[in-house]
Design a protein around this motif. Structure first.
Motif, short mmCIF file in Angstrom:
data_model
loop_
_atom_site.label_atom_id
_atom_site.label_comp_id
_atom_site.label_asym_id
_atom_site.label_seq_id
_atom_site.Cartn_x
_atom_site.Cartn_y
_atom_site.Cartn_z
N ILE A 184 0.86 -1.18 0.00
CA ILE A 184 0.00 0.00 0.00
C ILE A 184 0.90 1.23 0.00
CG2 ILE A 184 -1.75 1.29 1.27
CD1 ILE A 184 -2.85 -1.41 2.22
N VAL A 185 0.64 2.14 -0.94
CA VAL A 185 1.46 3.35 -1.09
C VAL A 185 0.55 4.57 -1.17
CG1 VAL A 185 3.34 2.12 -2.26
CG2 VAL A 185 1.52 3.16 -3.63
N GLU A 186 1.10 5.71 -0.78
CA GLU A 186 0.42 7.00 -0.93
C GLU A 186 0.91 7.64 -2.21
OE1 GLU A 186 -1.78 9.04 0.77
OE2 GLU A 186 -2.18 7.51 2.28
N ARG A 187 -0.02 8.18 -2.98
CA ARG A 187 0.35 8.86 -4.22
C ARG A 187 -0.28 10.25 -4.24
NH1 ARG A 187 2.01 6.27 -8.95
NH2 ARG A 187 0.60 7.62 -10.12
N VAL B 171 -2.98 0.30 -3.89
CA VAL B 171 -2.26 -0.97 -3.83
C VAL B 171 -1.36 -0.99 -5.05
CG1 VAL B 171 -2.45 -3.47 -4.03
CG2 VAL B 171 -3.96 -2.22 -2.48
N LEU B 172 -0.08 -1.28 -4.82
CA LEU B 172 0.92 -1.34 -5.88
C LEU B 172 1.48 -2.75 -5.96
CD1 LEU B 172 3.17 -0.26 -7.84
CD2 LEU B 172 4.47 0.32 -5.77
N ASP B 173 1.51 -3.29 -7.16
CA ASP B 173 2.19 -4.55 -7.41
C ASP B 173 2.92 -4.41 -8.74
OD1 ASP B 173 2.94 -7.15 -6.64
OD2 ASP B 173 1.40 -8.05 -7.90
N LEU C 248 -1.53 -0.35 -10.24
CA LEU C 248 -1.93 0.52 -9.15
C LEU C 248 -3.45 0.60 -9.10
CD1 LEU C 248 0.76 3.18 -9.84
CD2 LEU C 248 0.34 2.26 -7.57
N PHE C 249 -4.02 0.28 -7.94
CA PHE C 249 -5.47 0.28 -7.74
C PHE C 249 -5.78 1.15 -6.53
CE2 PHE C 249 -4.11 -3.63 -9.66
CZ PHE C 249 -5.06 -3.91 -10.62
N ARG C 250 -6.56 2.20 -6.74
CA ARG C 250 -6.87 3.13 -5.65
C ARG C 250 -7.83 2.47 -4.65
NH1 ARG C 250 -10.11 8.17 -4.82
NH2 ARG C 250 -8.79 9.50 -3.56
N ILE C 251 -7.53 2.70 -3.38
CA ILE C 251 -8.34 2.19 -2.27
C ILE C 251 -9.43 3.22 -1.95
CG2 ILE C 251 -8.30 1.53 0.16
CD1 ILE C 251 -5.34 0.67 -0.29
N ALA C 252 -10.65 2.75 -1.70
CA ALA C 252 -11.75 3.65 -1.36
C ALA C 252 -11.45 4.40 -0.07
CB ALA C 252 -13.05 2.85 -1.20
#
Length: 161
Positions: free
Chosen positions: A4-7, A91-93, A156-160
Protein backbone atom coordinates in the motif's frame (compact mmCIF):
# COMPACT_ATOMS: atom_id res chain seq x y z
CA UNK A 1 3.72 -9.11 -2.83
CA UNK A 2 1.51 -6.03 -3.17
CA UNK A 3 2.14 -2.98 -0.99
CA UNK A 4 0.00 0.00 0.00
CA UNK A 5 1.46 3.35 -1.09
CA UNK A 6 0.42 7.00 -0.93
CA UNK A 7 0.35 8.86 -4.22
CA UNK A 8 -0.09 12.59 -4.84
CA UNK A 9 -2.48 13.89 -7.47
CA UNK A 10 -0.90 13.95 -10.94
CA UNK A 11 -1.94 15.94 -13.99
CA UNK A 12 -1.88 14.05 -17.28
CA UNK A 13 -2.84 14.17 -20.95
CA UNK A 14 -4.56 11.24 -22.63
CA UNK A 15 -6.80 9.79 -25.28
CA UNK A 16 -9.75 7.51 -24.44
CA UNK A 17 -11.41 4.59 -26.22
CA UNK A 18 -13.73 1.70 -25.46
CA UNK A 19 -12.12 -1.51 -26.68
CA UNK A 20 -12.09 -5.28 -26.34
CA UNK A 21 -8.84 -7.15 -25.68
CA UNK A 22 -8.21 -7.83 -29.40
CA UNK A 23 -8.87 -4.12 -30.12
CA UNK A 24 -6.53 -2.90 -27.34
CA UNK A 25 -3.76 -1.85 -29.78
CA UNK A 26 -6.14 0.83 -31.06
CA UNK A 27 -5.65 2.75 -27.79
CA UNK A 28 -2.16 1.49 -26.93
CA UNK A 29 -0.83 2.71 -30.27
CA UNK A 30 -1.87 6.25 -29.34
CA UNK A 31 0.94 6.56 -26.76
CA UNK A 32 3.90 7.09 -29.16
CA UNK A 33 2.21 9.93 -31.12
CA UNK A 34 1.00 11.49 -27.87
CA UNK A 35 4.54 11.45 -26.44
CA UNK A 36 5.86 12.79 -29.75
CA UNK A 37 3.39 15.69 -29.70
CA UNK A 38 4.38 16.58 -26.15
CA UNK A 39 8.08 16.46 -27.01
CA UNK A 40 7.54 18.62 -30.12
CA UNK A 41 5.80 21.25 -27.97
CA UNK A 42 8.49 21.18 -25.29
CA UNK A 43 6.26 19.60 -22.64
CA UNK A 44 8.30 17.51 -20.21
CA UNK A 45 6.96 14.14 -19.14
CA UNK A 46 6.44 13.86 -15.37
CA UNK A 47 6.45 10.07 -15.22
CA UNK A 48 5.92 6.87 -17.15
CA UNK A 49 3.03 6.43 -19.59
CA UNK A 50 0.04 4.45 -18.38
CA UNK A 51 -3.31 2.94 -19.16
CA UNK A 52 -6.14 4.07 -16.89
CA UNK A 53 -9.12 1.74 -16.81
CA UNK A 54 -12.24 3.85 -16.29
CA UNK A 55 -15.07 1.37 -16.92
CA UNK A 56 -15.05 -2.41 -17.10
CA UNK A 57 -18.06 -3.17 -19.30
CA UNK A 58 -19.81 -6.55 -19.54
CA UNK A 59 -18.37 -8.83 -22.22
CA UNK A 60 -14.68 -8.00 -21.67
CA UNK A 61 -14.90 -4.43 -22.99
CA UNK A 62 -13.03 -1.58 -21.34
CA UNK A 63 -13.15 2.19 -21.45
CA UNK A 64 -9.47 2.96 -21.09
CA UNK A 65 -7.22 5.99 -21.36
CA UNK A 66 -3.70 5.99 -22.77
CA UNK A 67 -2.04 8.73 -20.76
CA UNK A 68 1.19 10.50 -19.94
CA UNK A 69 1.87 12.46 -16.72
CA UNK A 70 2.86 16.09 -17.30
CA UNK A 71 3.77 19.11 -15.21
CA UNK A 72 2.54 22.58 -15.93
CA UNK A 73 0.07 23.87 -18.44
CA UNK A 74 -0.67 22.20 -21.74
CA UNK A 75 -3.86 22.65 -23.69
CA UNK A 76 -4.29 19.74 -26.09
CA UNK A 77 -6.54 19.47 -29.10
CA UNK A 78 -9.27 16.83 -29.49
CA UNK A 79 -9.20 13.89 -29.13
CA UNK A 80 -6.45 14.49 -26.54
CA UNK A 81 -7.61 15.84 -23.17
CA UNK A 82 -6.17 16.71 -19.77
CA UNK A 83 -7.06 14.99 -16.52
CA UNK A 84 -5.81 14.34 -13.02
CA UNK A 85 -4.99 11.06 -11.35
CA UNK A 86 -6.43 11.39 -7.84
CA UNK A 87 -4.28 11.47 -4.73
CA UNK A 88 -4.78 8.71 -2.22
CA UNK A 89 -3.80 5.28 -1.02
CA UNK A 90 -3.15 2.69 -3.71
CA UNK A 91 -2.26 -0.97 -3.83
CA UNK A 92 0.92 -1.34 -5.88
CA UNK A 93 2.19 -4.55 -7.41
CA UNK A 94 4.90 -4.87 -10.05
CA UNK A 95 4.51 -7.33 -12.89
CA UNK A 96 7.40 -8.43 -15.11
CA UNK A 97 6.46 -10.08 -18.38
CA UNK A 98 4.55 -9.81 -21.62
CA UNK A 99 1.19 -8.03 -21.70
CA UNK A 100 -0.69 -11.33 -22.09
CA UNK A 101 0.06 -12.04 -18.42
CA UNK A 102 -1.44 -8.81 -17.11
CA UNK A 103 -4.96 -10.23 -16.69
CA UNK A 104 -3.66 -12.95 -14.36
CA UNK A 105 -1.47 -10.44 -12.48
CA UNK A 106 -4.48 -8.14 -12.05
CA UNK A 107 -6.64 -11.01 -10.81
CA UNK A 108 -3.93 -11.87 -8.27
CA UNK A 109 -3.88 -8.30 -6.92
CA UNK A 110 -7.67 -8.21 -6.65
CA UNK A 111 -7.69 -11.57 -4.83
CA UNK A 112 -4.98 -10.35 -2.46
CA UNK A 113 -7.01 -7.21 -1.78
CA UNK A 114 -10.15 -9.23 -1.07
CA UNK A 115 -8.23 -11.43 1.37
CA UNK A 116 -6.88 -8.29 3.09
CA UNK A 117 -10.36 -6.73 3.33
CA UNK A 118 -9.49 -3.84 1.02
CA UNK A 119 -12.37 -1.85 -0.42
CA UNK A 120 -11.51 -0.58 -3.90
CA UNK A 121 -12.40 2.84 -5.28
CA UNK A 122 -15.05 1.46 -7.65
CA UNK A 123 -18.80 1.62 -8.07
CA UNK A 124 -21.44 -0.11 -10.14
CA UNK A 125 -22.42 2.23 -12.96
CA UNK A 126 -25.00 2.08 -15.74
CA UNK A 127 -22.44 0.73 -18.22
CA UNK A 128 -20.35 -1.47 -15.92
CA UNK A 129 -17.86 -1.27 -13.07
CA UNK A 130 -16.51 2.30 -12.77
CA UNK A 131 -13.06 2.74 -11.20
CA UNK A 132 -11.85 5.91 -9.51
CA UNK A 133 -8.29 5.05 -10.49
CA UNK A 134 -6.95 1.75 -11.81
CA UNK A 135 -3.63 1.96 -13.65
CA UNK A 136 -1.09 -0.05 -15.58
CA UNK A 137 2.08 2.08 -15.51
CA UNK A 138 4.50 1.14 -18.28
CA UNK A 139 7.98 1.18 -16.72
CA UNK A 140 9.76 -0.30 -19.76
CA UNK A 141 10.30 1.41 -23.09
CA UNK A 142 9.93 -1.28 -25.81
CA UNK A 143 12.63 0.50 -27.86
CA UNK A 144 15.10 0.01 -25.01
CA UNK A 145 13.77 -3.38 -23.83
CA UNK A 146 12.68 -5.24 -26.97
CA UNK A 147 11.91 -8.55 -25.21
CA UNK A 148 8.32 -8.41 -23.85
CA UNK A 149 9.22 -11.05 -21.24
CA UNK A 150 11.40 -8.35 -19.60
CA UNK A 151 8.84 -5.54 -19.59
CA UNK A 152 8.00 -4.05 -16.17
CA UNK A 153 4.47 -2.81 -15.43
CA UNK A 154 3.27 -1.35 -12.14
CA UNK A 155 -0.34 -2.19 -11.30
CA UNK A 156 -1.93 0.52 -9.15
CA UNK A 157 -5.47 0.28 -7.74
CA UNK A 158 -6.87 3.13 -5.65
CA UNK A 159 -8.34 2.19 -2.27
CA UNK A 160 -11.75 3.65 -1.36
CA UNK A 161 -11.88 6.40 1.21
Amino acid sequence: MPAIVERPAQRYVAERATVTIPEFPRIADRLPPLIGTLAARGVALAGAPFFRYRVLHPGMRFTVEAGVPVDGGFEPEDPVFTGELPAGRYVLDTYVGAPDGLAAATASVLEWGAAEGIEWDRTAGPDGEEWGCRLEVLRSNPREVPDPAQWVTDLLFRIAG
